[in-house]
Design an enzyme around this catalytic site. Structure first.
Site, PDB file in Angstrom:
ATOM      1  CG  PHE A 198      -1.934   1.134   1.194  1.00 49.44           C
ATOM      2  CD1 PHE A 198      -3.228   0.905   0.755  1.00 49.44           C
ATOM      3  CD2 PHE A 198      -1.591   2.431   1.562  1.00 49.44           C
ATOM      4  CE1 PHE A 198      -4.166   1.950   0.690  1.00 49.44           C
ATOM      5  CE2 PHE A 198      -2.510   3.470   1.495  1.00 49.44           C
ATOM      6  CZ  PHE A 198      -3.801   3.229   1.067  1.00 49.44           C
ATOM      7  CG  ASP A 306       5.578   3.805   1.788  1.00 52.21           C
ATOM      8  OD1 ASP A 306       5.607   4.546   2.783  1.00 52.21           O
ATOM      9  OD2 ASP A 306       4.594   3.700   1.036  1.00 52.21           O
ATOM     10  CE  LYS A 337      -0.422   5.430   7.953  1.00 52.16           C
ATOM     11  NZ  LYS A 337      -1.871   5.486   8.064  1.00 52.16           N
ATOM     12  CB  THR A 361       0.085  25.797  -2.595  1.00 49.64           C
ATOM     13  OG1 THR A 361      -0.537  25.728  -3.865  1.00 49.64           O
ATOM     14  CG2 THR A 361      -0.150  27.158  -1.958  1.00 49.64           C
TER      15      THR A 361
HETATM   16  O1  PSZ Z   1      -7.356   3.451   3.494  1.00 46.13           O
HETATM   17  C1  PSZ Z   1      -6.403   4.266   3.411  1.00 46.13           C
HETATM   18  O2  PSZ Z   1      -6.336   5.190   2.589  1.00 46.13           O
HETATM   19  C2  PSZ Z   1      -5.286   4.097   4.339  1.00 46.13           C
HETATM   20  S1  PSZ Z   1      -5.426   3.145   5.672  1.00 46.13           S
HETATM   21  C3  PSZ Z   1      -3.813   3.298   6.057  1.00 46.13           C
HETATM   22  C4  PSZ Z   1      -3.184   4.078   5.179  1.00 46.13           C
HETATM   23  C5  PSZ Z   1      -4.023   4.557   4.202  1.00 46.13           C
HETATM   24  N1  PSZ Z   1      -1.851   4.261   5.226  1.00 46.13           N
HETATM   25  C6  PSZ Z   1      -1.229   5.203   4.414  1.00 46.13           C
HETATM   26  C7  PSZ Z   1       0.030   4.864   3.726  1.00 46.13           C
HETATM   27  C8  PSZ Z   1       0.828   3.767   4.112  1.00 46.13           C
HETATM   28  O3  PSZ Z   1       0.467   2.981   5.135  1.00 46.13           O
HETATM   29  C9  PSZ Z   1       2.008   3.510   3.412  1.00 46.13           C
HETATM   30  C10 PSZ Z   1       2.888   2.385   3.800  1.00 46.13           C
HETATM   31  N2  PSZ Z   1       2.373   4.292   2.388  1.00 46.13           N
HETATM   32  C11 PSZ Z   1       1.632   5.357   1.990  1.00 46.13           C
HETATM   33  C12 PSZ Z   1       0.449   5.662   2.645  1.00 46.13           C
HETATM   34  C13 PSZ Z   1      -0.325   6.852   2.197  1.00 46.13           C
HETATM   35  O4  PSZ Z   1      -0.356   7.826   3.172  1.00 46.13           O
HETATM   36  P1  PSZ Z   1      -1.538   8.874   3.229  1.00 46.13           P
HETATM   37  O5  PSZ Z   1      -2.755   8.164   3.691  1.00 46.13           O
HETATM   38  O6  PSZ Z   1      -1.062   9.897   4.186  1.00 46.13           O
HETATM   39  O7  PSZ Z   1      -1.686   9.406   1.848  1.00 46.13           O
END
Ligand code: PSZ
Length: 476
Positions: A198, A306, A337, A361
């Protein structure tokens, strides 16, 4: 003025870790309670609320306890999808946002790429660089995790093309063709990710994300390769040979994929999570990641780690990849996070020469940066990485015990620090357990198909571990 000048390190207000014991979890109505349900209905007339669990009283939430609008006080081992580093309403953070520089930063949000505030350099130093993964001295802020991933990817592509051109600038044909989304300006290059990985939901990152179809369906995607991530057998010590074989096969697939794509669409970037989080808390050995780095180097491919979910301390390390003993640092480490603010550490060779190529921006947010700075001070002062290790050991001991006594319910227990997961026999039972735990005042999450994951804050201590374990035992 740098915050360290306003709040001397040793005078940071602290939260007594034992204070949580004095205010135990307390569930007086079902969760979600009537107020939450009413609010959900109301919000549902404006937007989709299917994912809303319950509404929260963030003022009353404290430490490891989240309080909902119905007054239920719930032990939080999920922390806003793993993103509250030192608990709710930590006094040091409350004090930090009241500092003059934080107030100024919050009412005058700058376009950081163009007009950074005077204390920005100190803040970057104190926040990001003081905890930089070994071998990194460059960092770029971004607004969120997916944005960090996309911009790291862009830098990888910039460098790949720059290397192809022998270090010279894009020429006229690059500039004109890119305006039509055509080669050579918009080159045929790929980024590789892993099954169950992810990396975010925006258009570029979504092509890397391989968790659930509902995340991806109906959205055009880059034609990029995906290979299997090792799915190890547990307990690890009883499956050494099998797991070595599994990892070896995955590495062979990675190598094979590089060769397969080489002539049509070379792979310029490979992205991997140290522990695949959303995809089910899948771990791999340092040897696997060393192997990945080696293959990337051989193919001039950027190696992107990541750490959006693993970074910031939950594994007992500030950065999970630091336990791998890589011979050289990776090319990028993305974060968000628990870091309050997103971004990526990068090697200087990946920095584009021209400004405005990694840009938007706000780029980042000095207010969030000041929260990170304070959080880092608290983590160091209170030895919270050690606490994550200690609490992780208590949780693993207890869970091992439960796994041994209820092998039909718990399997594949795995973890690093408090970044812990185990599998249940089915998705249905997993959902039931999460709900039963919530009704008994403990919030946990799911990941992958049938896993339960723990994502507590870094101040989760022995007392909270015991509450979690005894509640789990009852529910099982
Ligand atoms: O359902 C979702 O959109 C979720 S639930 C947990 C996440 C997103 N985690 C975000 C995440 C991550 O765990 C890893 C390993 N890489 C990138 C991301 C993306 O981060 P955000 O959500 O800040 O864009």
């Amino acid at each position: 003025m740098a915050l360290r000048n306003i709040v001397p390190k040793l005078m940071l207000p602290s939260i007594r870790l034992s204070s949580a014991a004095a205010i135990p979890k307390l569930v007086t109505s079902s969760v979600p309670g009537p107020k939450s349900q009413q609010m959900k209905e109301k919000l549902g007339t404006i937007q989709n609320t299917e994912a809303v669990n319950f509404f929260v009283d963030y003022e009353k939430s404290q430490g490891n306890y989240i309080v909902d609008v119905d007054g239920n006080r719930i032990l939080d081992a999920f922390t806003q999808i793993s993103s509250i580093p030192i608990g709710y309403n930590h006094p040091a953070l409350i004090e930090a946002v009241q500092s003059k520089s934080a107030v100024t930063a919050s009412v005058n949000r700058p376009a950081l790429g163009m007009f950074p505030p005077a204390d920005f350099i100190d803040s970057v130093d104190d926040a990001f660089l003081s905890i930089a993964p070994k071998g990194f001295s460059h960092v770029q802020q971004m607004a969120c995790g997916t944005c960090a991933v996309e911009n790291a990817l862009k830098c990888a592509f910039f460098k790949y093309r720059n290397d192809e051109r022998g270090g010279s600038e894009p020429v006229e044909v690059d500039m004109t063709s890119c305006m039509n989304n055509e080669a050579p300006g918009s080159p045929s290059l790929a980024a590789m990710s892993f099954k169950s990985g992810f990396h975010g939901r925006t258009l570029g990152s979504l092509s890397l994300t391989r968790t659930k179809p509902i995340h991806k369906v109906d959205v055009p995607a880059f034609d990029w390769p995906c290979v299997d991530f090792p799915i190890l057998k547990y307990p690890l010590e009883e499956n050494v040979a099998d797991n070595e074989k599994i990892e070896k096969e995955c590495l062979a697939k990675v190598e094979e994929t590089f060769h397969k794509w080489k002539s049509s669409k070379p792979i310029a970037a490979l992205i991997v999570e140290p522990i695949q989080a959303e995809g089910g808390d899948n771990h791999a050995s340092p040897h696997f990641f060393q192997g990945l780095q080696k293959i990337c180097k051989e193919h001039n491919c950027a190696f992107i780690i990541d750490e959006v979910q693993t970074g910031g301390g939950p594994t007992g390390q500030m950065w999970a990849h630091e336990t791998w003993n890589l011979p050289t640092p990776p090319d990028f480490v993305t974060f968000s996070k628990k870091m309050h603010i997103a971004g990526f550490y990068y090697q200087k060779s990946f920095e584009p020469k021209q400004g405005y190529r990694v840009f938007n921006t706000w780029v980042g947010d000095p207010l969030r940066l000041s929260l990170l700075k304070t959080t880092v001070q608290v983590i160091k002062r209170d030895s919270l990485l050690d606490l994550a290790k200690k609490s992780g050991n208590i949780l693993m001991d207890g869970l091992n015990h439960l796994q041994a006594s209820k092998p039909n319910m718990i399997s594949r227990l795995r973890g690093m620090g408090t970044f812990i997961a185990f599998d249940l026999p089915s998705e249905e039972l997993r959902g039931k357990l999460i709900n039963d735990m919530l009704q008994k005042g403990v919030l946990i999450g799911g990941c992958g198909k049938t896993a339960i994951r723990l994502r507590p804050s870094l101040i989760f201590d022995k007392n909270e571990c015991e509450i979690f374990l005894s509640t789990l035992e009852k529910c099982l």
